[in-house]
Design an enzyme around this catalytic site. Structure first.
Site, mmCIF file in Angstrom:
data_model
loop_
_atom_site.group_PDB
_atom_site.id
_atom_site.type_symbol
_atom_site.label_atom_id
_atom_site.label_comp_id
_atom_site.label_asym_id
_atom_site.label_seq_id
_atom_site.Cartn_x
_atom_site.Cartn_y
_atom_site.Cartn_z
ATOM 1 N N ARG A 11 -24.415 37.230 -21.169
ATOM 2 C CA ARG A 11 -24.249 36.740 -22.306
ATOM 3 C C ARG A 11 -25.240 36.575 -23.268
ATOM 4 O O ARG A 11 -25.124 36.699 -24.562
ATOM 5 C CB ARG A 11 -23.707 35.314 -21.890
ATOM 6 C CG ARG A 11 -23.642 34.362 -23.191
ATOM 7 C CD ARG A 11 -22.556 33.019 -23.044
ATOM 8 N NE ARG A 11 -22.865 32.519 -21.714
ATOM 9 C CZ ARG A 11 -23.795 31.757 -21.420
ATOM 10 N NH1 ARG A 11 -24.770 31.467 -22.182
ATOM 11 N NH2 ARG A 11 -23.793 31.298 -20.173
ATOM 12 N N TYR A 19 -8.774 35.122 -46.011
ATOM 13 C CA TYR A 19 -8.135 35.524 -44.708
ATOM 14 C C TYR A 19 -7.506 34.239 -44.137
ATOM 15 O O TYR A 19 -8.009 32.937 -44.094
ATOM 16 C CB TYR A 19 -8.960 36.119 -43.768
ATOM 17 C CG TYR A 19 -8.290 36.457 -42.378
ATOM 18 C CD1 TYR A 19 -7.519 37.610 -42.615
ATOM 19 C CD2 TYR A 19 -8.421 36.005 -41.512
ATOM 20 C CE1 TYR A 19 -6.932 38.071 -41.172
ATOM 21 C CE2 TYR A 19 -8.336 36.364 -40.169
ATOM 22 C CZ TYR A 19 -7.238 37.366 -40.003
ATOM 23 O OH TYR A 19 -6.711 37.906 -39.149
ATOM 24 N N ASP A 28 -17.847 37.240 -47.036
ATOM 25 C CA ASP A 28 -17.103 38.064 -45.916
ATOM 26 C C ASP A 28 -16.802 39.628 -46.423
ATOM 27 O O ASP A 28 -16.030 39.733 -47.611
ATOM 28 C CB ASP A 28 -15.767 37.639 -45.814
ATOM 29 C CG ASP A 28 -14.981 38.225 -44.787
ATOM 30 O OD1 ASP A 28 -14.913 39.465 -44.642
ATOM 31 O OD2 ASP A 28 -14.269 37.523 -44.187
ATOM 32 N N LYS A 33 -11.567 45.817 -38.524
ATOM 33 C CA LYS A 33 -11.308 46.486 -39.562
ATOM 34 C C LYS A 33 -12.003 47.847 -39.650
ATOM 35 O O LYS A 33 -12.009 48.633 -38.621
ATOM 36 C CB LYS A 33 -11.205 45.462 -40.567
ATOM 37 C CG LYS A 33 -10.620 44.131 -40.490
ATOM 38 C CD LYS A 33 -9.248 44.222 -39.976
ATOM 39 C CE LYS A 33 -8.650 42.732 -39.350
ATOM 40 N NZ LYS A 33 -8.945 41.682 -39.989
HETATM 41 C C1 LIG Z 1 -9.258 40.191 -39.861
HETATM 42 C C2 LIG Z 1 -10.076 39.387 -40.792
HETATM 43 C C3 LIG Z 1 -10.810 38.272 -40.337
HETATM 44 C C4 LIG Z 1 -10.939 37.923 -39.059
HETATM 45 O O1 LIG Z 1 -10.984 38.862 -38.036
HETATM 46 P P1 LIG Z 1 -10.761 38.911 -36.610
HETATM 47 O O2 LIG Z 1 -11.490 40.115 -36.117
HETATM 48 O O3 LIG Z 1 -9.312 39.261 -36.755
HETATM 49 O O4 LIG Z 1 -11.007 37.750 -35.780
HETATM 50 C C5 LIG Z 1 -11.768 37.628 -41.044
HETATM 51 N N1 LIG Z 1 -11.974 38.152 -42.384
HETATM 52 C C6 LIG Z 1 -11.167 39.054 -43.184
HETATM 53 C C7 LIG Z 1 -11.359 39.611 -44.437
HETATM 54 C C8 LIG Z 1 -10.387 39.903 -42.095
HETATM 55 O O5 LIG Z 1 -9.577 41.013 -42.743
#
Ligand SMILES: *Cc1c(COP(=O)(O)O)cnc(C)c1O
Length: 377
Positions: A46, A98, A170, A195
């Protein structure tokens, strides 16, 4: 080094034991210690894992940051960022983030004594007006999903500096290939690596990047203390994926520009939203802070009925949640990702029942356009 050179080499040294070019998957939970108190710097899975460390260095380098800290999902990394706050602290957040970010902040962490203000950060005056005595973080997402609204990162970072706040961006939608917030003054960048960074729809993951040693120390501590770490195999898959991030992003961008231009000529498409189009209200800001426009396009087809017909007739674009993969996906935000937002609230910011979101993949643009063309018929 250039982006692609870093993508392929940063953090990845040939394995000292065998010379293996591909970073090994250190699939182990613990490490043999030489004697009491003597180890090779690796004690427990971890806390330490070399495959994960390679990925952290790799993505930090791509964001031109010093430190990267990996998590098992994008949301786990957002949770860690909230760990920079204490009971009673306040954060100003983009109101069109999101959905999972909204849920984590407003429906869960609020109950633990954190406070959030949701404002339209596309006008940075709203950020300044929302700052309170107990504000610690300004949290923005740019471009947003699915309306593709932008927030001026440099202006936001300046507000943060002047008020001694932490500026968090983000950067999931742009990836470090098209947008590098640290260079614009942000303190922390986060990704859902699920993504574009991984880009093959086969891993869920997250990453935090910063140049600030204190923030790094705290997030690193939380990574181990909370334990939402990615598996060695997921780290390896993501590391493999970043090698092609530049070529993938170029193709996503080139395809999306063609499709956005094509859709703009179509009568059924009442409104085509893409930061690369001159018609986008923040096209100039997009050109200023991004070096490309990405692969996400939102289109208002006027009614739920039209949206349904088009989605049902698409053959290459697959109906699915998520985005940023090599395969083209289509989604209906009103009934999928944003179903929990009341209709009146949704429509206030343009998220109508007729809105379709395209995540344009890297297939041949001609095939994707032909697919949309036959669906429109
Ligand atoms: C998908 C997404 C998240 C969350 O991420 P996960 O990997 O699904 O936990 C956060 N911010 C944005 C802009 C996203 O598209």
């Amino acid at each position: 080094m250039g982006f692609s050179t870093d993508a392929i080499h940063a953090g990845q040294i040939p394995d000292p034991t065998t010379g293996a070019i591909s970073t090994p998957i250190y699939q182990t939970s613990t490490y043999a210690q030489e004697e009491l108190g003597v180890n090779k710097g690796f004690e427990y899975g971890r806390t330490h894992n070399l495959t994960r460390q390679a990925l952290e260095i790799n993505i930090a380098t791509l964001e031109k940051g010093k430190y990267g800290i990996a998590f098992s999902s994008g949301l786990a990394s957002i949770q860690a960022i909230l760990g920079l706050m204490k009971n009673g602290d306040h954060t100003v957040v983009s109101n069109n983030v999101y959905g999972g970010t909204y849920r984590l902040m407003e429906l869960i962490m609020k109950e633990y004594g954190l406070d959030f203000s949701w404002v339209d950060t596309s006008d940075t005056k709203n950020i300044e007006n929302a700052i309170k005595k107990n504000t610690k973080i300004i949290y923005i997402e740019t471009p947003t999903n699915p309306m593709l609204n932008l927030t001026d990162i440099e202006a936001t970072a300046k507000i943060c500096k002047a008020n001694k706040l932490i500026c968090v961006v983000d950067n999931t939608f742009m990836s470090p290939y098209f947008q590098r917030p640290l260079g614009l003054g942000a303190d922390v960048v986060l990704h859902s690596t699920t993504k574009y960074i991984n880009g093959h729809c086969d891993v869920v993951g997250g990453m935090i990047i910063t140049n600030d040693f204190k923030i790094h120390e705290r997030i690193k501590y939380l990574q181990n203390a909370i334990g939402a770490v990615p598996s060695p195999f997921d780290c390896w898959l993501t590391l493999r994926a970043t090698k092609t991030l530049a070529v993938r992003m170029k193709q996503h961008n080139a395809n999306a520009i063609k499709i956005a231009e094509y859709l703009s000529t179509k009568f059924y498409a009442k409104k085509v939203i893409y930061p690369g189009l001159k018609s986008h209200p923040q096209h100039e800001l997009a050109k200023k802070q991004m070096s490309g426009f990405g692969g996400m396009i939102s289109v208002d087809f006027g009614s739920l009925d039209n949206a349904k017909k088009i989605i049902n007739n698409l053959k290459i674009f697959t109906l699915a949640e998520s985005l940023g993969g090599v395969e083209s996906l289509v989604s209906h935000p009103a009934s999928m990702t944003h179903a929990s937002v009341p209709k009146v609230e949704r429509e206030k910011f343009g998220l109508t029942d007729g809105l379709i979101r395209f995540s344009v993949g890297i297939e041949d643009a001609e095939d994707l356009i032909a697919d949309i063309e036959q669906a429109l018929k």
